[in-house]
Write a protein that holds these residues in place. Sequence first.
Motif, PDB file in Angstrom:
ATOM      1  N   TYR A 236       0.824  -1.204   0.000  1.00 62.23           N
ATOM      2  CA  TYR A 236       0.000   0.000   0.000  1.00 62.23           C
ATOM      3  C   TYR A 236       0.862   1.260   0.000  1.00 62.23           C
ATOM      4  O   TYR A 236       0.564   2.234  -0.691  1.00 62.23           O
ATOM      5  CB  TYR A 236      -0.935   0.006   1.207  1.00 62.23           C
ATOM      6  CG  TYR A 236      -2.081  -0.966   1.123  1.00 62.23           C
ATOM      7  CD1 TYR A 236      -2.828  -1.097  -0.042  1.00 62.23           C
ATOM      8  CD2 TYR A 236      -2.442  -1.752   2.214  1.00 62.23           C
ATOM      9  CE1 TYR A 236      -3.888  -1.985  -0.125  1.00 62.23           C
ATOM     10  CE2 TYR A 236      -3.507  -2.644   2.149  1.00 62.23           C
ATOM     11  CZ  TYR A 236      -4.225  -2.762   0.976  1.00 62.23           C
ATOM     12  OH  TYR A 236      -5.275  -3.635   0.899  1.00 62.23           O
ATOM     13  N   GLY A 237       1.938   1.236   0.795  1.00 63.87           N
ATOM     14  CA  GLY A 237       2.835   2.380   0.819  1.00 63.87           C
ATOM     15  C   GLY A 237       3.440   2.661  -0.541  1.00 63.87           C
ATOM     16  O   GLY A 237       3.567   3.817  -0.961  1.00 63.87           O
ATOM     17  N   SER A 238       3.799   1.603  -1.252  1.00 65.72           N
ATOM     18  CA  SER A 238       4.432   1.771  -2.560  1.00 65.72           C
ATOM     19  C   SER A 238       3.486   2.386  -3.582  1.00 65.72           C
ATOM     20  O   SER A 238       3.928   2.999  -4.553  1.00 65.72           O
ATOM     21  CB  SER A 238       4.941   0.417  -3.076  1.00 65.72           C
ATOM     22  OG  SER A 238       3.863  -0.433  -3.453  1.00 65.72           O
ATOM     23  N   HIS A 239       2.186   2.221  -3.354  1.00 64.79           N
ATOM     24  CA  HIS A 239       1.194   2.787  -4.270  1.00 64.79           C
ATOM     25  C   HIS A 239       0.731   4.178  -3.827  1.00 64.79           C
ATOM     26  O   HIS A 239      -0.154   4.766  -4.460  1.00 64.79           O
ATOM     27  CB  HIS A 239      -0.009   1.852  -4.395  1.00 64.79           C
ATOM     28  CG  HIS A 239       0.263   0.625  -5.197  1.00 64.79           C
ATOM     29  ND1 HIS A 239       0.646   0.657  -6.521  1.00 64.79           N
ATOM     30  CD2 HIS A 239       0.235  -0.694  -4.857  1.00 64.79           C
ATOM     31  CE1 HIS A 239       0.822  -0.576  -6.970  1.00 64.79           C
ATOM     32  NE2 HIS A 239       0.581  -1.418  -5.980  1.00 64.79           N
ATOM     33  N   GLY A 240       1.315   4.699  -2.735  1.00 62.97           N
ATOM     34  CA  GLY A 240       1.022   6.067  -2.354  1.00 62.97           C
ATOM     35  C   GLY A 240       0.118   6.268  -1.161  1.00 62.97           C
ATOM     36  O   GLY A 240      -0.345   7.387  -0.923  1.00 62.97           O
ATOM     37  N   ALA A 241      -0.151   5.208  -0.378  1.00 60.92           N
ATOM     38  CA  ALA A 241      -0.958   5.392   0.834  1.00 60.92           C
ATOM     39  C   ALA A 241      -0.216   6.295   1.814  1.00 60.92           C
ATOM     40  O   ALA A 241       0.986   6.157   2.015  1.00 60.92           O
ATOM     41  CB  ALA A 241      -1.256   4.048   1.485  1.00 60.92           C
ATOM     42  N   ASP A 242      -0.925   7.219   2.411  1.00 60.24           N
ATOM     43  CA  ASP A 242      -0.371   8.046   3.476  1.00 60.24           C
ATOM     44  C   ASP A 242      -0.538   7.369   4.831  1.00 60.24           C
ATOM     45  O   ASP A 242       0.222   7.630   5.765  1.00 60.24           O
ATOM     46  CB  ASP A 242      -1.074   9.407   3.522  1.00 60.24           C
ATOM     47  CG  ASP A 242      -0.872  10.197   2.237  1.00 60.24           C
ATOM     48  OD1 ASP A 242       0.293  10.439   1.879  1.00 60.24           O
ATOM     49  OD2 ASP A 242      -1.872  10.562   1.598  1.00 60.24           O
ATOM     50  N   GLY A 267       6.047   0.389   5.630  1.00 66.61           N
ATOM     51  CA  GLY A 267       5.296   1.293   4.782  1.00 66.61           C
ATOM     52  C   GLY A 267       6.046   2.558   4.438  1.00 66.61           C
ATOM     53  O   GLY A 267       5.988   3.036   3.293  1.00 66.61           O
ATOM     54  N   SER A 268       6.803   3.104   5.400  1.00 70.09           N
ATOM     55  CA  SER A 268       7.558   4.318   5.161  1.00 70.09           C
ATOM     56  C   SER A 268       8.674   4.091   4.156  1.00 70.09           C
ATOM     57  O   SER A 268       8.945   4.933   3.276  1.00 70.09           O
ATOM     58  CB  SER A 268       8.141   4.850   6.487  1.00 70.09           C
ATOM     59  OG  SER A 268       7.113   5.153   7.407  1.00 70.09           O
ATOM     60  N   ALA A 269       9.345   2.941   4.268  1.00 61.25           N
ATOM     61  CA  ALA A 269      10.442   2.625   3.349  1.00 61.25           C
ATOM     62  C   ALA A 269       9.959   2.437   1.922  1.00 61.25           C
ATOM     63  O   ALA A 269      10.685   2.702   0.968  1.00 61.25           O
ATOM     64  CB  ALA A 269      11.166   1.363   3.821  1.00 61.25           C
ATOM     65  N   ALA A 270       8.712   1.995   1.777  1.00 64.11           N
ATOM     66  CA  ALA A 270       8.184   1.703   0.442  1.00 64.11           C
ATOM     67  C   ALA A 270       7.547   2.904  -0.237  1.00 64.11           C
ATOM     68  O   ALA A 270       7.311   2.881  -1.451  1.00 64.11           O
ATOM     69  CB  ALA A 270       7.149   0.581   0.544  1.00 64.11           C
ATOM     70  N   LYS A 271       7.288   3.976   0.516  1.00 62.13           N
ATOM     71  CA  LYS A 271       6.564   5.120  -0.064  1.00 62.13           C
ATOM     72  C   LYS A 271       7.386   5.820  -1.137  1.00 62.13           C
ATOM     73  O   LYS A 271       8.564   6.075  -0.952  1.00 62.13           O
ATOM     74  CB  LYS A 271       6.186   6.127   1.033  1.00 62.13           C
ATOM     75  CG  LYS A 271       4.997   5.692   1.886  1.00 62.13           C
ATOM     76  CD  LYS A 271       4.520   6.844   2.758  1.00 62.13           C
ATOM     77  CE  LYS A 271       3.877   7.902   1.925  1.00 62.13           C
ATOM     78  NZ  LYS A 271       3.318   9.006   2.753  1.00 62.13           N
ATOM     79  N   PRO A 272       6.754   6.171  -2.242  1.00 64.91           N
ATOM     80  CA  PRO A 272       7.452   6.931  -3.287  1.00 64.91           C
ATOM     81  C   PRO A 272       7.588   8.394  -2.862  1.00 64.91           C
ATOM     82  O   PRO A 272       6.921   8.830  -1.919  1.00 64.91           O
ATOM     83  CB  PRO A 272       6.521   6.795  -4.494  1.00 64.91           C
ATOM     84  CG  PRO A 272       5.162   6.649  -3.892  1.00 64.91           C
ATOM     85  CD  PRO A 272       5.368   5.870  -2.612  1.00 64.91           C
ATOM     86  N   PRO A 273       8.414   9.176  -3.538  1.00 70.84           N
ATOM     87  CA  PRO A 273       8.518  10.607  -3.246  1.00 70.84           C
ATOM     88  C   PRO A 273       7.163  11.296  -3.391  1.00 70.84           C
ATOM     89  O   PRO A 273       6.284  10.822  -4.111  1.00 70.84           O
ATOM     90  CB  PRO A 273       9.531  11.122  -4.284  1.00 70.84           C
ATOM     91  CG  PRO A 273      10.296   9.915  -4.677  1.00 70.84           C
ATOM     92  CD  PRO A 273       9.337   8.769  -4.615  1.00 70.84           C
ATOM     93  N   ARG A 274       7.005  12.430  -2.720  1.00 76.65           N
ATOM     94  CA  ARG A 274       5.760  13.174  -2.803  1.00 76.65           C
ATOM     95  C   ARG A 274       5.469  13.565  -4.254  1.00 76.65           C
ATOM     96  O   ARG A 274       6.373  13.734  -5.066  1.00 76.65           O
ATOM     97  CB  ARG A 274       5.853  14.465  -1.983  1.00 76.65           C
ATOM     98  CG  ARG A 274       6.001  14.272  -0.489  1.00 76.65           C
ATOM     99  CD  ARG A 274       4.879  13.524   0.159  1.00 76.65           C
ATOM    100  NE  ARG A 274       3.568  13.949  -0.261  1.00 76.65           N
ATOM    101  CZ  ARG A 274       2.462  13.300   0.079  1.00 76.65           C
ATOM    102  NH1 ARG A 274       2.529  12.199   0.791  1.00 76.65           N
ATOM    103  NH2 ARG A 274       1.291  13.738  -0.327  1.00 76.65           N
TER     104      ARG A 274
END
Length: 276
Positions: A236-242, A267-274
Amino acid sequence: MTVLEDIITGVREDLHERRLRVGDTAIRARAQAAAPARDAYTALGGHHDSSQRDQRLRVISEVKRRSPSKGALADIPEPAELARQYRDGGASAISVLTEQRRFGGSLADFDAVRAAVDTPLLRKDFTVDPYQIHEARAHGADLVLLIVAALEDHELSAFLDLTHDLGMNALVETHTSGEVERALRVGARIIGVNVRNLKTLDVDRGNFARLVGDIPDSAVIVAESGIRTSEDVALYGSHGADAVLVGEALVKDHDPISALRSFIDAGSAAKPPRGR
């Protein structure tokens, strides 16, 4: 009758009983007298300037005894103690089920959690009447749940306005592209994408990826359902979940503090840039 319709029928019956005990005038007065609501939008990573939002994934941890799809999940003799563990594990908000028939929740559970922690709280129920919004504020809620599939457009708009008038925020839950459009049209700032079909209870994690692109970067996007492991949170993080809302996986874990921290890290590690 769908599962959602059946739940709402019971919610209306139980609401009628509470209304007989505490009338509309009294519940409005209690809501107005309550301490100011906490800023759940900011707690979940929201910012008026989206470029200033950080990359940390937030978790809304849930106090959840039962579910329609899984039945009994956890005994939870002390919801306040579980809430303290969630706080210590880094939860940005805590959700407390108050629907009784299908989820085994209660306002007593909510009150116990509110007395134990200062974390923003979501009163998790099926909101179908303004009374419930005043009731949530009277009990110290900072967030309420508005399910787009359960409300007509005029209700969704009026309920969201009332929520904001009372100083709270709403988690506006969607399941389809059309529901996302409706949520945005009324000005929702915190939008949940629930990958569980409330008519059949089937889970499709791919639904989050399909819908997230329809939601602007200014909104806080919450992934709901289908979370069992850190890998699910990372997806979910990788797809942009906050943020993600997690109940079953945490109430069934014997070390919710460690589980929660691992979810946040993954989740934080997988998040893309803003700037989705």
